[in-house]
Design a protein around this motif. Structure first.
Motif, short mmCIF file in Angstrom:
data_model
loop_
_atom_site.label_atom_id
_atom_site.label_comp_id
_atom_site.label_asym_id
_atom_site.label_seq_id
_atom_site.Cartn_x
_atom_site.Cartn_y
_atom_site.Cartn_z
N TYR A 1 51.40 36.26 21.21
CA TYR A 1 50.68 35.33 20.26
C TYR A 1 50.50 34.92 18.90
O TYR A 1 49.74 34.78 17.78
CB TYR A 1 49.01 34.29 20.58
N ASP B 1 40.98 45.42 29.14
CA ASP B 1 42.66 44.95 29.68
C ASP B 1 43.56 45.53 28.49
O ASP B 1 43.76 44.79 27.93
CB ASP B 1 42.79 43.75 30.92
N ARG C 1 55.30 45.60 36.99
CA ARG C 1 55.87 44.74 37.54
C ARG C 1 56.92 45.70 38.24
O ARG C 1 57.26 46.95 37.65
CB ARG C 1 57.08 44.32 36.11
N SER D 1 50.48 45.37 39.48
CA SER D 1 50.29 43.48 38.86
C SER D 1 51.90 42.87 39.42
O SER D 1 52.67 43.61 39.21
CB SER D 1 50.91 43.82 37.50
N SER E 1 46.03 35.39 32.33
CA SER E 1 45.96 34.20 31.69
C SER E 1 45.24 32.92 32.45
O SER E 1 45.60 31.78 33.06
CB SER E 1 47.64 33.96 31.22
N LEU F 1 43.51 31.09 30.92
CA LEU F 1 42.75 29.55 30.19
C LEU F 1 44.54 29.37 30.29
O LEU F 1 44.84 28.51 29.50
CB LEU F 1 42.65 30.12 29.19
N ARG G 1 47.12 30.65 28.95
CA ARG G 1 47.65 30.99 27.54
C ARG G 1 47.39 29.51 26.66
O ARG G 1 47.48 29.86 25.55
CB ARG G 1 49.46 30.90 27.94
N GLY H 1 40.90 35.87 27.17
CA GLY H 1 42.03 36.70 26.21
C GLY H 1 41.60 35.83 24.63
O GLY H 1 42.66 34.50 24.61
N THR H 2 41.10 36.75 24.27
CA THR H 2 40.25 35.58 22.64
C THR H 2 40.67 36.82 21.55
O THR H 2 39.82 38.18 22.15
CB THR H 2 39.13 34.63 22.34
N ARG H 3 41.03 36.47 20.33
CA ARG H 3 40.74 37.14 19.30
C ARG H 3 39.42 37.14 18.51
O ARG H 3 39.17 37.52 17.57
CB ARG H 3 42.00 36.94 18.12
N ARG I 1 34.68 32.08 19.95
CA ARG I 1 35.39 31.88 21.68
C ARG I 1 35.80 33.18 22.96
O ARG I 1 34.86 32.45 23.88
CB ARG I 1 36.91 31.55 22.29
N ASN J 1 34.03 31.56 26.52
CA ASN J 1 34.42 31.78 27.56
C ASN J 1 33.37 32.52 28.10
O ASN J 1 33.08 31.93 29.13
CB ASN J 1 35.39 32.47 26.76
N1 LIG Z 1 49.79 41.57 34.30
C1 LIG Z 1 50.21 40.81 33.60
O1 LIG Z 1 51.68 41.03 33.88
C2 LIG Z 1 49.40 40.04 32.26
C3 LIG Z 1 50.19 39.21 31.79
C4 LIG Z 1 49.76 38.05 30.48
C5 LIG Z 1 48.39 38.77 30.35
N2 LIG Z 1 48.38 39.57 30.54
C6 LIG Z 1 46.06 40.20 30.19
O2 LIG Z 1 45.62 39.18 30.58
C7 LIG Z 1 44.24 38.55 29.99
C8 LIG Z 1 44.75 37.62 29.75
O3 LIG Z 1 45.41 36.58 29.22
P1 LIG Z 1 45.72 35.79 28.32
O4 LIG Z 1 45.84 36.13 26.56
O5 LIG Z 1 47.69 35.50 28.53
O6 LIG Z 1 46.06 34.16 28.02
P2 LIG Z 1 44.26 33.03 27.96
O7 LIG Z 1 43.44 34.81 28.49
O8 LIG Z 1 45.12 32.60 29.43
O9 LIG Z 1 44.82 33.09 26.80
C9 LIG Z 1 44.46 32.95 25.93
C10 LIG Z 1 44.34 32.24 24.75
O10 LIG Z 1 43.77 31.17 24.46
C11 LIG Z 1 43.02 31.12 22.90
N3 LIG Z 1 42.23 30.92 23.68
C12 LIG Z 1 40.64 31.83 24.44
N4 LIG Z 1 39.99 31.10 24.61
C13 LIG Z 1 40.03 29.92 24.03
C14 LIG Z 1 39.01 28.91 23.49
N5 LIG Z 1 37.73 28.82 24.08
N6 LIG Z 1 39.73 28.10 23.69
C15 LIG Z 1 40.23 27.60 22.35
N7 LIG Z 1 41.63 28.63 22.75
C16 LIG Z 1 41.17 30.07 23.47
C17 LIG Z 1 43.60 32.04 22.51
O11 LIG Z 1 43.61 32.44 21.40
P3 LIG Z 1 43.06 33.14 20.67
O12 LIG Z 1 42.70 34.47 20.74
O13 LIG Z 1 42.92 33.01 18.59
O14 LIG Z 1 41.22 33.03 20.32
C18 LIG Z 1 44.72 32.25 23.34
O15 LIG Z 1 45.76 31.92 22.57
C19 LIG Z 1 45.78 39.77 28.30
O16 LIG Z 1 44.49 39.80 27.62
C20 LIG Z 1 46.02 40.72 29.21
O17 LIG Z 1 45.59 41.38 29.39
C21 LIG Z 1 48.44 40.28 31.99
#
Ligand SMILES: NC(=O)c1ccc[n+]([C@@H]2O[C@H](COP(=O)([O-])OP(=O)(O)OC[C@H]3O[C@@H](n4cnc5c(N)ncnc54)[C@H](OP(=O)(O)O)[C@@H]3O)[C@@H](O)[C@H]2O)c1
Length: 309
Positions: free
Chosen positions: A7, A32, A108, A137, A186, A188, A190, A261-263, A267, A271
């Motif tokens: 990201y 995670d 995978r 996964s 994911s 949200l 992504r 996920g968020t940094r 947020r 969440n």
């Molecule tokens: N098993 C797998 O293959 C796999 C694949 C992908 C992900 N994952 C796991 O799933 C977790 C979450 O997935 P993800 O991070 O890809 O996607 P996500 O949680 O769907 O979305 C994350 C994105 O949303 C933004 N965000 C989060 N909360 C927000 C809010 N309240 N308002 C606005 N923007 C917001 C984040 O930005 P900021 O960080 O800048 O807030 C980031 O860009 C990952 O950390 C990982 O551990 C696993």
């Protein structure tokens, strides 16, 4: 994941640790990570390990093996050979500053290694006390059944959100039948489902959304239209679009655990408040009308799209 990978630029180490510790303060117990989420000195696991060390016994840490970026290939490589699983486990334990991994996922499926061998290798680590639970996964129903028949699978993690509903037809019924938990990654979409979204070419050059099919051309326009409607509906209910997306997932079943996920600390708080959202049958029907089949466009570029068997 977003702290160190996929990201664009992540937060400073100090800020990343502060967000993780704030999550603990707010009651988050599941974290995670994965070998893949940046390796070497910038390992995401090392960040997680350092942040959670002071209260390690109060949280669960999940990590993943068998999916690494190979700089020579310029692509991801799957490796679930038992010797590699053991190598990753030892590295993960060291990075995470712990003597046990709570959930060890195969990231995978590996087409070259039968899942029975994978289950056997993780089973040995469980017997040795280095791993507590075995996860998969992005595996399909038959793979889940075969693995579970060899060594109990505790949890399956796959993408699931208002935008990605592929698991509903076969994967979710299979895990329900076998009594396996489900972690929705994911959740949200992504970030698309938060409505803070912009065209692909406006993201950082290291942000995967630049190439994510849901962010391209007409698919982006259609998805933007859907999120605008969801945001208006969320606003009328006095919640944010992110809370609506997480509340929807929480309404899909007690055994479904979204891992947003968020940094950002703000947020994170937003969440987590989704746990208090309650959606009526009418709300769920309205949401279904807006996104009956999920997003327009595939969730991965074709070479990364998992094939479920
Ligand atoms: N098993 C797998 O293959 C796999 C694949 C992908 C992900 N994952 C796991 O799933 C977790 C979450 O997935 P993800 O991070 O890809 O996607 P996500 O949680 O769907 O979305 C994350 C994105 O949303 C933004 N965000 C989060 N909360 C927000 C809010 N309240 N308002 C606005 N923007 C917001 C984040 O930005 P900021 O960080 O800048 O807030 C980031 O860009 C990952 O950390 C990982 O551990 C696993």
């Amino acid at each position: 994941m977003g702290m160190t990978a996929f990201y664009g630029p992540g937060p400073s180490r100090e800020d990343g640790i502060a967000v993780l510790r704030r999550a603990h303060e707010l009651g988050v117990t599941l974290f995670d990570t994965a070998e893949l989420y940046n390796q070497g000195t910038d390992a995401n696991e090392a960040l997680v390990g350092e942040a959670l060390a002071p209260f390690r016994d109060q949280v669960q840490i999940a990590t993943k093996f068998g999916n690494v970026y190979d700089a020579n290939l310029g692509a991801n490589r799957y490796d679930s050979r038992p010797a590699n699983i053991r190598r990753v486990a030892e590295n993960s334990l060291r990075h995470l500053r712990t003597d046990v991994i709570d959930v060890f996922y195969q990231h995978r499926p590996d087409p070259d290694v039968p899942v029975e061998e994978v289950a056997g290798a993780v089973g040995e680590l469980v017997a040795e006390g280095k791993v507590r639970f075995f996860g998969l996964s992005e595996s399909g129903p038959q793979t889940i059944r075969r693995a579970h028949a060899t060594f109990p699978v505790s949890v399956v993690q796959t993408e699931y959100s208002l935008f990605e509903r592929g698991v509903e037809s076969d994967v979710l019924p299979t895990v329900h039948e076998l009594g396996i938990g489900f972690v929705a990654y994911s959740p949200l979409g992504r970030g698309f489902l938060t409505s803070e979204v912009k065209p692909a070419d406006e993201y950082d050059e290291n942000d995967m959304r630049r190439v994510d099919p849901r962010w391209q051309g007409e698919d982006f326009a259609n998805n933007k239209q859907a999120i605008d409607q969801l945001a208006a509906f969320a606003g009328a209910k006095g919640i944010t679009p992110a809370q609506l997306a997480l509340g929807w997932l929480l309404a899909q079943g007690e055994d479904i655990v979204p891992i947003p996920g968020t940094r950002s600390r703000t947020r994170l708080e937003e969440n987590l408040a989704a746990a208090e959202v309650s959606l009526t049958a009418e709300d769920l029907a309205r949401i279904h009308d807006i996104v009956p089949h999920g997003a327009h466009g595939s969730r991965y570029v074709s070479e990364h799209l998992p094939v479920w068997e």
